[in-house]
Write a protein that holds these residues in place. Structure first.
Motif, mmCIF file in Angstrom:
data_model
loop_
_atom_site.group_PDB
_atom_site.id
_atom_site.type_symbol
_atom_site.label_atom_id
_atom_site.label_comp_id
_atom_site.label_asym_id
_atom_site.label_seq_id
_atom_site.Cartn_x
_atom_site.Cartn_y
_atom_site.Cartn_z
ATOM 1 N N TYR A 38 0.832 -1.567 -0.217
ATOM 2 C CA TYR A 38 0.004 0.177 0.372
ATOM 3 C C TYR A 38 1.166 0.786 -0.204
ATOM 4 C CZ TYR A 38 -4.240 -3.318 1.145
ATOM 5 O OH TYR A 38 -5.208 -3.714 1.359
ATOM 6 N N MET A 96 0.624 5.273 0.424
ATOM 7 C CA MET A 96 -0.272 7.229 0.467
ATOM 8 C C MET A 96 0.031 8.172 -0.024
ATOM 9 S SD MET A 96 -1.964 4.773 3.119
ATOM 10 C CE MET A 96 -2.408 3.454 3.187
ATOM 11 N N TYR A 116 0.147 11.810 1.022
ATOM 12 C CA TYR A 116 0.079 12.556 2.510
ATOM 13 C C TYR A 116 0.042 14.620 1.469
ATOM 14 C CZ TYR A 116 -1.864 10.068 5.701
ATOM 15 O OH TYR A 116 -2.177 8.644 6.157
ATOM 16 N N PRO A 156 -0.546 16.307 8.079
ATOM 17 C CA PRO A 156 -0.737 15.677 7.156
ATOM 18 C C PRO A 156 -2.386 15.507 7.169
ATOM 19 C CG PRO A 156 0.763 15.143 8.565
ATOM 20 C CD PRO A 156 0.693 16.208 8.904
ATOM 21 N N LEU A 174 -4.413 12.755 4.341
ATOM 22 C CA LEU A 174 -4.983 11.780 3.051
ATOM 23 C C LEU A 174 -5.385 12.555 1.607
ATOM 24 C CD1 LEU A 174 -3.830 8.683 2.702
ATOM 25 C CD2 LEU A 174 -6.564 8.615 2.621
ATOM 26 N N TYR A 189 -4.757 6.770 -1.847
ATOM 27 C CA TYR A 189 -3.382 5.942 -1.561
ATOM 28 C C TYR A 189 -3.793 4.150 -3.000
ATOM 29 C CZ TYR A 189 -7.210 2.251 0.597
ATOM 30 O OH TYR A 189 -7.963 1.682 0.867
ATOM 31 N N LEU A 246 4.205 14.060 1.053
ATOM 32 C CA LEU A 246 4.463 13.329 1.125
ATOM 33 C C LEU A 246 4.244 11.878 1.158
ATOM 34 C CD1 LEU A 246 3.739 15.365 4.149
ATOM 35 C CD2 LEU A 246 5.581 13.860 5.166
ATOM 36 N N GLN A 278 2.866 2.139 2.826
ATOM 37 C CA GLN A 278 2.629 1.039 4.534
ATOM 38 C C GLN A 278 3.780 -0.408 5.170
ATOM 39 O OE1 GLN A 278 -0.813 -0.962 4.975
ATOM 40 N NE2 GLN A 278 -1.360 0.494 6.680
ATOM 41 N N TYR A 299 1.893 -2.938 10.240
ATOM 42 C CA TYR A 299 1.610 -1.856 9.029
ATOM 43 C C TYR A 299 1.822 -0.162 9.929
ATOM 44 C CZ TYR A 299 -1.257 -5.906 8.575
ATOM 45 O OH TYR A 299 -1.766 -7.002 8.235
ATOM 46 N N GLN A 300 2.689 0.171 9.872
ATOM 47 C CA GLN A 300 3.144 1.175 10.466
ATOM 48 C C GLN A 300 3.374 1.986 8.881
ATOM 49 O OE1 GLN A 300 6.502 2.281 13.576
ATOM 50 N NE2 GLN A 300 5.634 0.352 13.673
ATOM 51 N N LEU A 301 3.140 3.014 8.880
ATOM 52 C CA LEU A 301 3.185 4.361 7.745
ATOM 53 C C LEU A 301 5.293 4.588 7.849
ATOM 54 C CD1 LEU A 301 0.581 6.832 7.492
ATOM 55 C CD2 LEU A 301 0.863 4.319 5.973
ATOM 56 N N TRP A 311 7.813 6.370 6.376
ATOM 57 C CA TRP A 311 7.503 8.388 5.493
ATOM 58 C C TRP A 311 9.102 8.782 4.833
ATOM 59 C CZ3 TRP A 311 3.162 11.338 5.519
ATOM 60 C CH2 TRP A 311 1.893 10.097 6.760
ATOM 61 N N GLY A 312 8.807 9.141 3.595
ATOM 62 C CA GLY A 312 9.320 10.676 3.222
ATOM 63 C C GLY A 312 9.878 11.421 3.474
#
Lengths: 113, 111
Positions: free
Chosen positions: B32, B34, B36, B44, B46, B49, B88, B92, B97-99, B101-102
């Motif tokens: 997955y 996403m 943001y 942020p 959403l 996705y 951003l 996932q 299931y944490q995101l 991040w860029g």
């Protein structure tokens, strides 16, 4: 609409003070998160909680602790604030599972002098 | 090497231009992806996705994932000054299931 609220938008504290940041969500989400955001570094996870009284360290937990006594509330505690903890702090909540997103509060901009 | 790489910008384009925002990632298990959007001094939110490879369109926004090259893109058509924000990308994580991040790309649309 999902609502995540944070106790303060701006906060100024002195070095060595104990700082409490509170976050409340109204969507009965199991997961809650605390991030800090600094220019050029993006969002960094401090702690997250997947249930009441449950917590797990994120990428940068040093100098922080958390508390989750009720499902809707997740607190971040800076035990002894230092200048390198000056940052934007963002709280998020979300349901567990694949493809589930996170919903963010407006953030608290903390300045430690 | 970071798990997600994103050029911080700023990227400045004239109003009406097509904008391309990109990320690369290293973990082939991500499923997955996403996007943001974050306005100045806000949290942020959403934007959209996608699941696995392919495209997804929502109005002026198109998200694209190429899993073979581990490349994520967000296209904005007919860009507006109100699109000025930091974008951003956040794949996932697989295990919890944490995101992931860029760093975010700051986009400026000039009227």
């Amino acid at each position: 609409d999902v609502k995540v609220t944070q106790s303060s938008r701006y906060l100024v504290k002195r070095t060595g003070e104990k700082v409490f940041l509170e976050c409340v969500q109204d969507m009965d989400h199991e997961n809650m998160f605390w991030y800090r955001q600094d220019p050029g570094l993006g969002l960094r996870l401090i702690y997250f909680s997947y249930d009441v009284k449950m917590k797990e360290k994120g990428d940068i937990p040093e100098g922080y602790s958390v508390s989750r006594e009720k499902k809707e509330r997740f607190s971040l505690i800076l035990e002894s604030a230092s200048t390198n903890q000056t940052s934007m702090y963002l709280c998020a909540s979300g349901p567990p599972g694949a493809g589930k997103t996170q919903y963010f509060g407006p953030g608290t901009r903390l300045l430690v002098l | 090497q970071k798990e997600v790489e994103q050029d911080p910008g700023p990227l400045s384009v004239p109003e009406g231009a097509i904008v391309s925002l990109n990320c690369t990632y290293s973990n082939s298990a991500f499923q997955y992806f996403m996007w943001y959007r974050q306005y100045s001094r806000k949290g942020p939110e959403l934007l959209m996705y996608t699941y696995s490879s392919g495209n997804k369109e929502d109005g002026r926004f198109t998200a694209q994932v190429d899993k073979s090259s581990k490349y994520i893109s967000l296209f904005i058509r007919d860009s507006q000054p109100s699109d000025s924000a930091t974008y951003l990308c956040a794949p996932q994580g697989v295990s919890n299931y944490q995101l992931i991040w860029g760093a975010g790309t700051k986009l400026i649309i000039k009227p």
